[in-house]
Design an enzyme around this catalytic site. Structure first.
Site, short mmCIF file in Angstrom:
data_model
loop_
_atom_site.label_atom_id
_atom_site.label_comp_id
_atom_site.label_asym_id
_atom_site.label_seq_id
_atom_site.Cartn_x
_atom_site.Cartn_y
_atom_site.Cartn_z
N ASP A 239 0.74 -1.24 -0.05
CA ASP A 239 -0.02 0.16 -0.03
C ASP A 239 0.76 1.29 -0.26
OD1 ASP A 239 -1.93 -2.10 0.38
OD2 ASP A 239 -2.61 -1.35 2.14
N LYS B 269 -6.68 -4.83 -3.11
CA LYS B 269 -7.26 -5.58 -2.19
C LYS B 269 -8.12 -4.46 -1.37
CE LYS B 269 -3.60 -4.47 1.35
NZ LYS B 269 -4.13 -3.57 2.24
N CYS C 207 -1.99 -2.52 8.02
CA CYS C 207 -1.85 -3.44 6.88
C CYS C 207 -0.75 -4.42 6.67
CB CYS C 207 -2.08 -2.68 5.32
SG CYS C 207 -3.64 -1.91 5.31
#
Ligand code: TIU
Length: 226
Positions: free
Chosen positions: A27, A132, A165
């Protein structure tokens, strides 16, 4: 098979074979790292994450040079929000909600400028990008199949944020039998104390979730081979 490479790490040396190892960049999107995105709407100082970019760029260069599998992930949702649970959409009191129009496009929506990976770490041809909807990279994605198809057994984990995450993904990977090395200077948090404890939680108890090392230790091991 040649001997595995050894990285000086916590809680003890991490062994890996680059042919069966993927570099995972979690990310590294404008939405988390730059102003005007999701991270900032949650009330965070996104400048906290800037320090990750330079060391992670070196690690990415090293993986490309070594011919390792490189996997980027992006957290985000479909434009119609059909993959965003109301519990996530309605949580808290952000300045803008997921899907709202922001200065870098709709917040955390796939295809928007803010949702994409920052220029410094942009994927190149041959690298895998996993979209995701959740915090973990295995949930509702084909990451498990991608790793299986590539005969990947170990993961070098980087990206943001450490306690969200990165942690969720490392826990998911560990339960699936992957050996994770988290690079301490290549993961970042909006909270200094979560960064510290998040890393400690991974390596504690004999490496309950995996290993932790600074990127210099990992690159030393990788470069010793070439
Ligand atoms: N808010 C926060 O710290 N993180 C996230 O929402 N997603 C990721 O960590 N990528």
């Amino acid at each position: 098979m040649s001997d595995p490479l050894l990285v000086e790490a916590e809680p003890y040396a991490y062994a890996f074979d680059p042919r069966h190892t993927a570099l995972l960049l979690i990310d590294m999107q404008r939405d988390f790292v730059e102003p005007g995105g999701f991270g900032e709407t949650l009330g965070n100082d996104v400048s906290m994450l800037q320090q990750v970019i330079a060391p992670l760029r070196d690690v990415l260069d090293g993986a490309r040079k070594a011919g390792m599998t490189v996997i980027h992930t992006r957290e985000g949702h479909l434009p119609d929000l059909s993959d965003c649970p109301p519990a996530k959409l309605n949580r808290g009191a952000p300045s803008m909600r997921i899907g709202d129009p922001g200065p870098k496009g709709r917040i955390l929506i796939r295809g928007e400028y803010g949702h994409d990976i920052i220029d410094e770490l942009a994927p190149i041809e041959g690298e895998i990008v996993i979209d995701k909807p959740g915090k973990g990279a295995f949930y509702a994605t084909d990451l498990a199949q991608v790793l299986q198809a590539g005969d990947i057994r170990s993961l070098i984990v980087t990206g943001v944020t450490t306690e969200v995450c990165v942690h969720t993904t490392v826990r998911e990977a560990n339960d699936r039998g992957y050996e994770c090395l988290v690079l301490s200077d290549c993961v970042g948090s909006y909270f200094a104390e979560f960064q510290r404890y998040g890393l400690q939680m991974i390596a504690a108890q004999g490496g309950i979730f995996g290993w932790v090392a600074p990127s210099v230790n990992y690159l030393k091991a990788l470069e010793a081979r070439s």
